[in-house]
Design a protein around this motif. Structure first.
Motif, short mmCIF file in Angstrom:
data_model
loop_
_atom_site.label_atom_id
_atom_site.label_comp_id
_atom_site.label_asym_id
_atom_site.label_seq_id
_atom_site.Cartn_x
_atom_site.Cartn_y
_atom_site.Cartn_z
N ASP A 176 0.92 -1.46 0.08
CA ASP A 176 0.04 0.10 -0.40
C ASP A 176 1.02 1.36 -0.25
O ASP A 176 0.63 1.88 -0.58
N LYS A 177 2.22 1.20 0.08
CA LYS A 177 3.31 2.46 -0.09
C LYS A 177 3.52 2.45 -0.75
O LYS A 177 4.30 3.42 -1.24
N GLY A 178 3.94 1.37 -2.01
CA GLY A 178 5.06 1.50 -3.22
C GLY A 178 4.64 0.39 -3.65
O GLY A 178 5.18 -0.71 -3.19
N LEU A 179 5.80 0.26 -4.70
CA LEU A 179 6.61 -0.89 -5.63
C LEU A 179 8.11 -1.03 -4.81
O LEU A 179 8.74 -0.17 -4.10
N PHE A 180 7.73 -2.14 -4.35
CA PHE A 180 9.37 -2.65 -3.66
C PHE A 180 9.69 -3.55 -4.00
O PHE A 180 9.33 -4.53 -5.17
N ASP A 181 11.14 -3.51 -3.91
CA ASP A 181 12.22 -4.51 -4.71
C ASP A 181 12.49 -5.18 -3.52
O ASP A 181 13.10 -5.28 -2.48
N GLY A 182 12.46 -6.92 -3.81
CA GLY A 182 12.64 -7.65 -2.66
C GLY A 182 13.67 -7.89 -3.02
O GLY A 182 14.16 -9.12 -0.85
N ASP A 183 14.80 -7.43 -3.75
CA ASP A 183 16.23 -8.19 -3.51
C ASP A 183 16.74 -6.87 -2.88
O ASP A 183 17.77 -7.59 -1.79
N SER A 184 16.65 -6.11 -2.65
CA SER A 184 17.48 -4.86 -2.36
C SER A 184 16.49 -4.39 -1.37
O SER A 184 17.17 -3.85 -0.09
N PHE A 185 15.53 -5.30 -0.81
CA PHE A 185 13.95 -4.87 0.41
C PHE A 185 14.40 -3.33 0.43
O PHE A 185 14.67 -3.01 1.19
N SER A 186 13.91 -2.80 -0.72
CA SER A 186 13.57 -1.30 -0.64
C SER A 186 12.93 -1.20 -1.86
O SER A 186 13.01 -2.01 -2.80
N PHE A 187 11.82 0.97 -1.36
CA PHE A 187 11.13 0.63 -2.52
C PHE A 187 11.54 1.06 -3.94
O PHE A 187 12.96 1.39 -3.85
N ILE A 188 11.00 0.96 -5.17
CA ILE A 188 11.65 1.44 -6.03
C ILE A 188 11.32 3.10 -6.01
O ILE A 188 10.27 3.29 -5.85
N GLN A 189 12.36 3.64 -6.60
CA GLN A 189 12.78 4.94 -6.36
C GLN A 189 11.13 5.38 -7.30
O GLN A 189 11.43 5.18 -8.39
N TRP A 190 10.89 6.23 -6.85
CA TRP A 190 9.50 7.29 -7.22
C TRP A 190 10.76 8.78 -8.03
O TRP A 190 11.37 8.98 -7.30
N ARG A 191 10.22 8.94 -8.97
CA ARG A 191 10.56 9.88 -9.50
C ARG A 191 10.65 11.23 -9.05
O ARG A 191 9.86 11.30 -8.15
#
Length: 546
Positions: free
Chosen positions: A531-546
């Motif tokens: 619900d907070k955004g697109l998440f990269d499970g490999d880096s365990f962090s959100f995909i950065q928004w522009r």
């Protein structure tokens, strides 16, 4: 006292012979009456145990789950209630325990270790290390449930280690959850005292974990299916393997349970005694369950089957009482109250719009897209060119690139949006408040109006699953937005209807709703949407928004 004459399957001494079994609540005597199998007799063996399951995924409360499971010879489950815990907290766990006690079925619950599963999503509750200790002190709670926060284990997070420490001090086992964890990291995770994993999706991964002393659960559920990849391990690791379903939707549960894995294992040529160990015996020893193993002075928990190939269940007994016979349950339904935590308000179509300037793009103008995989919880991260209409990104059904949204069900918040591939819809949308593990509202569709229609059905029902296409339909799940308190077989029919409707939108997925429910599960790589955004499970962090 009762007496049964049957071919006795003795997995300890690895014999099968005709016997007279005398019993009441416990086995009183086992008298050998022949030297070789009598084909005219049924076979008697210990009852089946699902070694890891989330009852909530059946969309049934425990008492209704039990009514169906016993028809397939299941007498007990090792149940992780973290789904309802993420919605309703400690009250939810205790709800499951108390409802389960109202049936003869043997439910053994764990203390859910990850509530919330991560800090990157909004859940309805928090269970900290003090809450874990309170649960583990309960006799009904047998273990610390799957430690999904493997980065927390590897980094010795203080709160994670306190939870593990409480389980160790109370001498209760700890379940693992470490998909794709290999080599030194897997070794360190296991050395923390985590002793099982049900997330292996390759034989090589499982062998690496077995080497370090971990036990492997072979999972075959409605979404994740690892039987084919792992079943050969049972030939060489009969004491370290157990069977589980993890997540089983109601229509699938009506068709079969652990008995189905036994049928398939026999067809693979695996020794029957090894199969019985995995399906019936190993969970009892590992979790110290009060389930009988068809030995004198143990509880009379057993099944009669027609043969050891088809495993057709003739009768299921729990503590000497018949609970199912010839496919019919003998456990009555129980009227149960509901609990919930659902505050989502109606949304507008404008809330679903996806501004082209919002999203991350690579140098080619492509955006990250979730690629769902049928029969797996893992997803791939791929990059595709988005379709635009005016200043907004929209679904592109011709490329099977559909909009996915996650809506906070606990409070008003911006709607998270992304794109997903492999749902295959050509029209309409589906939505669900079953969205592991925080259980916000998740939806996928070909256009915003369809997504809005599907989501609105969920919000008006305060939880459920829905389809919006040529027809609109919702299955209400008033218990935590996860389960119905209605009759199991009626819920199964209603679910099957919605599943069929979802597939009529042209989805090729074997279980569209089950797959959808895992697209917000951040602890499974590689790309998910919370619900907070697109998440990269490999880096365990959100995909950065522009």
């Amino acid at each position: 006292m009762q007496t049964i004459i049957a071919n006795y399957v003795d997995a300890f001494d690895k014999e099968i012979y005709p016997a007279e079994i005398s019993f009441d609540k416990k086995i009183m005597a086992i008298k050998k009456i022949g030297q070789s199998v009598d084909e005219s007799l049924p076979y008697i063996l210990p009852g089946f145990i699902d070694a890891h399951v989330h009852i909530e995924s059946s969309m049934l409360i425990p008492s209704e789950f039990a009514r169906v499971a016993v028809t397939h010879g299941t007498v007990a489950t090792v149940s992780d209630p973290h789904e309802i815990a993420n919605v309703c907290g400690m009250e939810g766990v205790k709800y499951m325990i108390e409802n389960g006690k109202k049936t003869p079925f043997k439910f053994y619950f764990g203390a859910p270790s990850c509530v919330p599963a991560t800090v990157f999503e909004t859940a309805g509750a928090i269970i900290d290390s003090d809450g874990i200790k309170e649960l583990l002190l309960m006799d009904e709670v047998k273990y610390l449930a799957e430690m999904m926060n493997f980065p927390g284990v590897l980094n010795s997070d203080a709160e994670v280690m306190k939870k593990i420490g409480h389980a160790h001090s109370l001498k209760k086992p700890i379940d693992g959850h470490a998909p794709g964890l290999l080599g030194e990291n897997a070794k360190r995770y296991i050395e923390a005292g985590i002793v099982t994993d049900h997330e292996c999706f390759t034989k090589e991964e499982a062998l690496g974990k077995l080497k370090h002393g971990m036990k492997i659960l072979i999972r075959e559920g409605s979404a994740a299916k690892n039987f084919e990849a792992l079943i050969e391990l049972l030939n060489d690791y009969e004491d370290e393997i157990m069977f589980c379903s993890d997540d089983k939707h109601p229509d699938s549960l009506v068709l079969g349970h652990i008995n189905q894995l036994c049928v398939r294992a026999v067809a693979k040529g695996i020794d029957i005694f090894k199969i019985v160990k995995a399906a019936c015996i190993n969970p009892v020893f590992h979790y110290k369950l009060e389930v009988g193993l068809l030995r004198v002075n143990e509880p009379s928990d057993f099944v009669l089957v027609k043969d050891l190939k088809g495993f057709e269940i003739l009768k299921t007994y729990i503590e000497g009482g018949i609970v199912a016979e010839n496919g019919q349950t003998l456990i009555p339904s129980i009227k149960e109250e509901i609990i919930n935590n659902f505050e989502a308000q109606e949304i507008k179509i404008e809330d679903l719009r996806f501004d082209d300037t919002e999203f991350y793009k690579n140098e080619n103008g492509e955006i990250p897209v979730i690629e769902a995989m049928d029969g797996q919880l893992i997803t791939n991260k791929i990059f595709l060119l988005p379709k635009k209409e005016k200043d907004y990104l929209i679904s592109d059904a011709s490329k099977d690139m559909l909009k996915m949204v996650v809506i906070n069900r606990y409070r008003k918040a911006p709607i998270a949006k992304a794109f997903i591939k492999n749902f295959g819809f050509k029209k309409g949308a589906i939505a669900s408040s079953v969205a592991h593990d925080s259980h916000n509202i998740v939806a996928v569709g070909v256009d915003d109006q369809s997504i809005l229609d599907a989501v609105s059905l969920i919000i008006s029902s305060k939880g459920g699953i829905s389809v919006a296409g040529d027809r609109r339909e919702v299955l209400s799940l008033p218990v935590a937005g996860l389960m119905s308190n209605g009759d199991a077989y009626e819920i199964s029919k209603k679910y099957a209807k919605l599943d069929s409707m979802a597939k009529e939108l042209h989805s090729g997925l074997s279980a569209p709703f089950m797959t959808l429910s895992f697209m917000a599960l951040l602890v499974i790589p590689h790309l998910k949407l919370s619900d907070k955004g697109l998440f990269d499970g490999d880096s365990f962090s959100f995909i950065q928004w522009r």
